[in-house]
Design a protein around this motif. Structure first.
Motif, PDB file in Angstrom:
ATOM      1  N   SER A 184       0.790  -1.099   0.072  1.00  0.00           N
ATOM      2  CA  SER A 184       0.052  -0.112  -0.026  1.00  0.00           C
ATOM      3  C   SER A 184       0.823   1.262   0.120  1.00  0.00           C
ATOM      4  CB  SER A 184      -0.939  -0.043   1.268  1.00  0.00           C
ATOM      5  OG  SER A 184      -1.937  -1.259   0.987  1.00  0.00           O
ATOM      6  N   PRO A 185       1.606   1.452   0.987  1.00  0.00           N
ATOM      7  CA  PRO A 185       2.569   2.650   0.721  1.00  0.00           C
ATOM      8  C   PRO A 185       3.187   2.655  -0.564  1.00  0.00           C
ATOM      9  CG  PRO A 185       2.919   1.492   3.134  1.00  0.00           C
ATOM     10  CD  PRO A 185       2.226   0.456   2.031  1.00  0.00           C
ATOM     11  N   PHE A 186       3.981   1.597  -1.090  1.00  0.00           N
ATOM     12  CA  PHE A 186       4.374   1.659  -2.613  1.00  0.00           C
ATOM     13  C   PHE A 186       3.364   2.224  -3.561  1.00  0.00           C
ATOM     14  CE2 PHE A 186       4.564  -0.824  -6.594  1.00  0.00           C
ATOM     15  CZ  PHE A 186       5.437  -0.053  -7.169  1.00  0.00           C
ATOM     16  N   LEU A 187       2.220   1.908  -3.495  1.00  0.00           N
ATOM     17  CA  LEU A 187       1.322   2.180  -4.597  1.00  0.00           C
ATOM     18  C   LEU A 187       0.855   3.786  -4.330  1.00  0.00           C
ATOM     19  CD1 LEU A 187      -1.186  -0.774  -4.395  1.00  0.00           C
ATOM     20  CD2 LEU A 187       0.590  -0.263  -6.276  1.00  0.00           C
ATOM     21  N   PHE A 188       0.678   4.140  -3.212  1.00  0.00           N
ATOM     22  CA  PHE A 188       0.145   5.606  -2.692  1.00  0.00           C
ATOM     23  C   PHE A 188       1.537   6.490  -3.252  1.00  0.00           C
ATOM     24  CE2 PHE A 188      -2.689   3.448   0.571  1.00  0.00           C
ATOM     25  CZ  PHE A 188      -3.427   3.345  -0.492  1.00  0.00           C
ATOM     26  N   MET A 189       2.853   5.866  -3.055  1.00  0.00           N
ATOM     27  CA  MET A 189       3.985   6.789  -3.292  1.00  0.00           C
ATOM     28  C   MET A 189       4.039   7.049  -4.876  1.00  0.00           C
ATOM     29  SD  MET A 189       7.851   6.262  -2.507  1.00  0.00           S
ATOM     30  CE  MET A 189       7.716   6.260  -0.692  1.00  0.00           C
ATOM     31  N   VAL A 190       3.671   5.793  -5.673  1.00  0.00           N
ATOM     32  CA  VAL A 190       3.753   6.001  -7.115  1.00  0.00           C
ATOM     33  C   VAL A 190       2.654   7.118  -7.385  1.00  0.00           C
ATOM     34  CG1 VAL A 190       3.049   4.823  -9.262  1.00  0.00           C
ATOM     35  CG2 VAL A 190       4.298   3.739  -7.438  1.00  0.00           C
ATOM     36  N   VAL A 191       1.405   7.089  -6.855  1.00  0.00           N
ATOM     37  CA  VAL A 191       0.532   8.213  -7.062  1.00  0.00           C
ATOM     38  C   VAL A 191       0.784   9.562  -6.822  1.00  0.00           C
ATOM     39  CG1 VAL A 191      -1.828   9.023  -6.400  1.00  0.00           C
ATOM     40  CG2 VAL A 191      -1.396   6.544  -6.854  1.00  0.00           C
ATOM     41  N   GLY A 192       1.613   9.711  -5.509  1.00  0.00           N
ATOM     42  CA  GLY A 192       2.211  11.005  -5.230  1.00  0.00           C
ATOM     43  C   GLY A 192       3.454  11.374  -6.207  1.00  0.00           C
ATOM     44  N   CYS A 193       4.026  10.620  -6.587  1.00  0.00           N
ATOM     45  CA  CYS A 193       5.346  10.984  -7.241  1.00  0.00           C
ATOM     46  C   CYS A 193       4.803  11.385  -8.708  1.00  0.00           C
ATOM     47  CB  CYS A 193       6.270   9.630  -7.462  1.00  0.00           C
ATOM     48  SG  CYS A 193       7.363   9.537  -5.912  1.00  0.00           S
ATOM     49  N   VAL A 194       3.698  10.636  -9.484  1.00  0.00           N
ATOM     50  CA  VAL A 194       3.204  10.974 -10.718  1.00  0.00           C
ATOM     51  C   VAL A 194       2.574  12.449 -10.773  1.00  0.00           C
ATOM     52  CG1 VAL A 194       1.571  10.384 -12.285  1.00  0.00           C
ATOM     53  CG2 VAL A 194       2.951   8.760 -11.405  1.00  0.00           C
ATOM     54  N   THR A 195       1.998  12.611  -9.535  1.00  0.00           N
ATOM     55  CA  THR A 195       1.370  13.958  -9.153  1.00  0.00           C
ATOM     56  C   THR A 195       2.305  14.831  -9.158  1.00  0.00           C
ATOM     57  OG1 THR A 195      -0.683  12.716  -8.131  1.00  0.00           O
ATOM     58  CG2 THR A 195      -0.261  15.035  -7.778  1.00  0.00           C
ATOM     59  N   ASN A 196       3.310  14.850  -8.509  1.00  0.00           N
ATOM     60  CA  ASN A 196       4.293  15.817  -8.214  1.00  0.00           C
ATOM     61  C   ASN A 196       4.979  16.126  -9.508  1.00  0.00           C
ATOM     62  OD1 ASN A 196       6.292  17.299  -6.830  1.00  0.00           O
ATOM     63  ND2 ASN A 196       6.677  15.937  -5.190  1.00  0.00           N
ATOM     64  N   ILE A 197       5.309  15.094 -10.342  1.00  0.00           N
ATOM     65  CA  ILE A 197       6.019  15.536 -11.677  1.00  0.00           C
ATOM     66  C   ILE A 197       5.186  16.294 -12.572  1.00  0.00           C
ATOM     67  CG2 ILE A 197       6.813  14.418 -13.676  1.00  0.00           C
ATOM     68  CD1 ILE A 197       7.614  12.082 -12.171  1.00  0.00           C
ATOM     69  N   ILE A 198       3.723  15.845 -12.677  1.00  0.00           N
ATOM     70  CA  ILE A 198       2.613  16.523 -13.460  1.00  0.00           C
ATOM     71  C   ILE A 198       2.551  18.078 -12.916  1.00  0.00           C
ATOM     72  CG2 ILE A 198       0.328  16.733 -14.161  1.00  0.00           C
ATOM     73  CD1 ILE A 198       0.222  13.802 -13.990  1.00  0.00           C
ATOM     74  N   LEU A 199       2.691  18.109 -11.579  1.00  0.00           N
ATOM     75  CA  LEU A 199       2.481  19.531 -10.996  1.00  0.00           C
ATOM     76  C   LEU A 199       3.821  20.437 -11.302  1.00  0.00           C
ATOM     77  CD1 LEU A 199       0.462  18.993  -7.920  1.00  0.00           C
ATOM     78  CD2 LEU A 199      -0.348  19.662  -9.986  1.00  0.00           C
ATOM     79  N   ASP A 200       4.815  19.550 -11.405  1.00  0.00           N
ATOM     80  CA  ASP A 200       6.208  20.223 -11.589  1.00  0.00           C
ATOM     81  C   ASP A 200       6.332  20.902 -13.026  1.00  0.00           C
ATOM     82  OD1 ASP A 200       7.770  20.484  -9.457  1.00  0.00           O
ATOM     83  OD2 ASP A 200       8.785  18.454  -9.733  1.00  0.00           O
ATOM     84  N   VAL A 201       5.771  20.132 -13.983  1.00  0.00           N
ATOM     85  CA  VAL A 201       5.889  20.778 -15.368  1.00  0.00           C
ATOM     86  C   VAL A 201       4.758  21.769 -15.368  1.00  0.00           C
ATOM     87  CG1 VAL A 201       5.011  19.741 -17.562  1.00  0.00           C
ATOM     88  CG2 VAL A 201       6.393  18.269 -16.219  1.00  0.00           C
ATOM     89  N   LEU A 202       3.561  21.336 -14.870  1.00  0.00           N
ATOM     90  CA  LEU A 202       2.447  22.582 -15.041  1.00  0.00           C
ATOM     91  C   LEU A 202       2.824  23.907 -14.326  1.00  0.00           C
ATOM     92  CD1 LEU A 202      -0.354  23.330 -15.909  1.00  0.00           C
ATOM     93  CD2 LEU A 202      -0.833  22.530 -13.483  1.00  0.00           C
ATOM     94  N   PHE A 203       3.689  23.858 -12.850  1.00  0.00           N
ATOM     95  CA  PHE A 203       3.860  24.908 -12.387  1.00  0.00           C
ATOM     96  C   PHE A 203       5.113  25.773 -12.908  1.00  0.00           C
ATOM     97  CE2 PHE A 203       1.593  23.440  -8.568  1.00  0.00           C
ATOM     98  CZ  PHE A 203       0.199  23.453  -9.173  1.00  0.00           C
ATOM     99  N   VAL A 204       6.026  24.990 -13.148  1.00  0.00           N
ATOM    100  CA  VAL A 204       7.557  25.287 -13.553  1.00  0.00           C
ATOM    101  C   VAL A 204       7.599  25.599 -15.245  1.00  0.00           C
ATOM    102  CG1 VAL A 204       9.994  24.928 -13.565  1.00  0.00           C
ATOM    103  CG2 VAL A 204       8.577  24.318 -11.771  1.00  0.00           C
ATOM    104  N   VAL A 205       7.187  24.994 -15.960  1.00  0.00           N
ATOM    105  CA  VAL A 205       7.423  24.918 -17.523  1.00  0.00           C
ATOM    106  C   VAL A 205       6.191  25.662 -17.856  1.00  0.00           C
ATOM    107  CG1 VAL A 205       7.733  23.805 -19.586  1.00  0.00           C
ATOM    108  CG2 VAL A 205       8.709  22.943 -17.579  1.00  0.00           C
ATOM    109  N   GLY A 206       5.050  25.443 -17.353  1.00  0.00           N
ATOM    110  CA  GLY A 206       3.762  26.266 -17.989  1.00  0.00           C
ATOM    111  C   GLY A 206       3.516  27.204 -17.367  1.00  0.00           C
ATOM    112  N   PHE A 207       3.494  27.249 -16.223  1.00  0.00           N
ATOM    113  CA  PHE A 207       3.240  28.738 -15.287  1.00  0.00           C
ATOM    114  C   PHE A 207       4.378  29.495 -15.125  1.00  0.00           C
ATOM    115  CE2 PHE A 207      -0.892  26.786 -13.346  1.00  0.00           C
ATOM    116  CZ  PHE A 207      -1.206  26.633 -14.763  1.00  0.00           C
TER     117      PHE A 207
END
Length: 469
Positions: A184-207
């Motif tokens: 369970s911690p592994f699966l939720f960490m995957v979700v967290g990391c994917v979320t982080n990368i998407i938001l990084d691209v959105l906030f840093v590269v996009g905004f």
């Protein structure tokens, strides 16, 4: 010893209760159970390191070297010190819950878990306030270069807004692993990391939010991870089945958790303080060296992630088996864990050195940062096998409940030695190689001291006191 401050955990007369995804580590072939339990933890930490590398890529490529130094220089050292202390302290709750689970007392698991969540939620709020107020002062104490100071202050203040969630997700992950659920911690960490990368691209590269975008993305991703873990702990049929009413302070559980957790927190703080002293030395060598120092964690972080994952798996394995009174399995785990750790260290060290330069060319376009970072790696990586001894033995001792003496050994052999090195040898020979050598020397000395203490065998007698035997 006051019984009021040290609750007696039950003896080995019951088997751990069967729960969904929870794993009984007290039966079966030792190495198979350990490896199967370890792999999801290692996979999760590797994904976290992949995120760190992508994060470094985004900052290095789209914001610049100064921003990279702001995120990974003095800011990282402060985070490691303050947040690292409390995250490491959660190990106490993990050991207590693992031993309760191994001893077959499911009714006590909910009480201990609710107590841990209440305590660390409160600590998270207090730490958030300290970080928001004290960030500028702490950065100036570390002699942060002026060109990186504004970005470092902004990054730290946003990051500290997420500290309550960070502490809760760490204690929740540890509690699930304590009952054998590493999936369970592994699966939720995957979700967290994917979320982080998407938001990084959105906030840093996009905004184009720069350092602020990196910090905001990190905080939001941690919130998502924490909410998923909380939902798992509250699910009917789990080993916990928590409800908001279970989050209350209980002095007996609190005493044992902090008796075991505070030494781990102290150890983490000693590491952080010694690394902060080293960071002061790094800061005196210029912005390129500061950025390169931060970049090393993006390239060799895979080793530390896997090593920490193995240590976490060993601690839970030892905790359950000590709770069940199965010391023979504990001794077998020590031998097989050491072989596994040494094999991992040699294999990953070779991989890191072979892939270091190509990876650095992907992460940054600055040729000075590339060459300086790889030079640092040649001083660290060949000696990682010496760390394997420290990781395995300290994890075994934590799981068994012998918390104080390993901290003393590491405090002197690693932390104090590095501080003395920076203020003496580095002051005399003010070069990058001399600064880097303090790590390898401290690992060799501490590994030897830890092995000598462990072979005496007195730790096994002390560990039994946790169970009241």
């Amino acid at each position: 010893m006051n019984d009021k401050n040290n609750q007696k955990l039950p003896g080995p007369d019951k088997k751990p209760p069967k729960q969904r995804r929870s794993t009984d580590l007290t039966t079966g072939t030792v190495w198979k159970k350990l490896v199967l339990f370890f792999l999801p933890i290692a996979a999760g930490t590797c994904i976290q390191q992949l995120y760190n590398a992508v994060d470094g890529l985004i900052v290095g490529r789209f914001v610049g070297t100064v921003a990279l130094a702001a995120v990974g220089g003095s800011s990282a050292q402060i985070i490691n010190l303050l947040i690292g202390f409390f995250v490491a302290t959660t190990a106490g709750a993990s050991v207590v819950i693992a031993q309760i689970y191994g001893a077959g007392r499911p009714e006590d698991i909910k009480k201990a878990a609710g107590n841990a969540l209440a305590v660390f939620a409160l600590l998270g709020v207090l730490l958030m306030a300290i970080g928001l107020i004290g960030a500028p002062w702490m950065l100036r104490v570390l002699k942060t270069p002026e060109d990186t100071l504004p970005g470092s202050i902004l990054y730290l203040r946003i990051y500290f807004l997420g500290v309550p969630f960070i502490l809760l997700l760490n204690i929740e992950s540890n509690m699930l692993r304590a009952v054998g659920d590493s999936v369970s911690p592994f699966l939720f960490m995957v979700v967290g990391c994917v979320t982080n990368i998407i938001l990084d691209v959105l906030f840093v590269v996009g905004f184009h939010w720069g350092v602020a975008g990196v910090a905001i993305a990190t905080v939001l991703a941690q919130v998502v991870n924490m909410l998923l873990l909380t939902r798992r702990l509250m699910r009917p049929g789990s080993a916990f089945e928590l409800s908001p009413g279970d989050m209350r302070f209980r002095g007996v559980y609190l005493a044992n958790m902090f008796r075991l957790g505070l030494p781990a927190g102290l150890q983490s703080s000693m590491y952080a303080i010694s690394n902060m002293v080293v960071q002061v030395g790094v800061n005196t060598l210029g912005t390129v060296v500061v950025a390169s120092w931060a970049m090393t964690s993006k390239t060799d972080g895979i080793y530390w992630a896997v090593s920490n994952a193995l240590g976490s798996a060993i601690t839970s394995f030892i905790g359950q088996n000590m709770g069940a009174g199965k010391t023979d399995r504990v001794k077998t785990c020590v031998r097989q864990s050491m072989i596994l750790a040494l094999g991992i260290s040699v294999g990953l060290s070779a991989l890191i050195l072979l892939s270091g330069k190509p990876l650095l060319h992907i992460l940054t376009k600055d040729p000075e940062v590339i060459s300086t970072t790889f030079e640092m790696m040649t001083y660290f990586v060949p000696f990682y096998f010496t760390w394997a001894v420290i990781e395995v033995l300290s994890a075994v001792l934590r799981g068994a409940g012998d918390a104080i003496r390993p901290v003393i050994i590491i405090g002197i052999g690693v932390c104090l030695l590095r501080v003395v090195w920076i203020f003496t040898i580095f002051q005399r020979f003010h070069t990058l190689p001399v600064l880097c050598w303090c790590y390898a020397v401290s690992w060799v000395i501490t590994g030897a001291a830890m092995a000598i203490y462990f072979r005496k065998g007195t730790w096994l007698d002390r560990s039994r006191r946790i169970l009241g035997n």
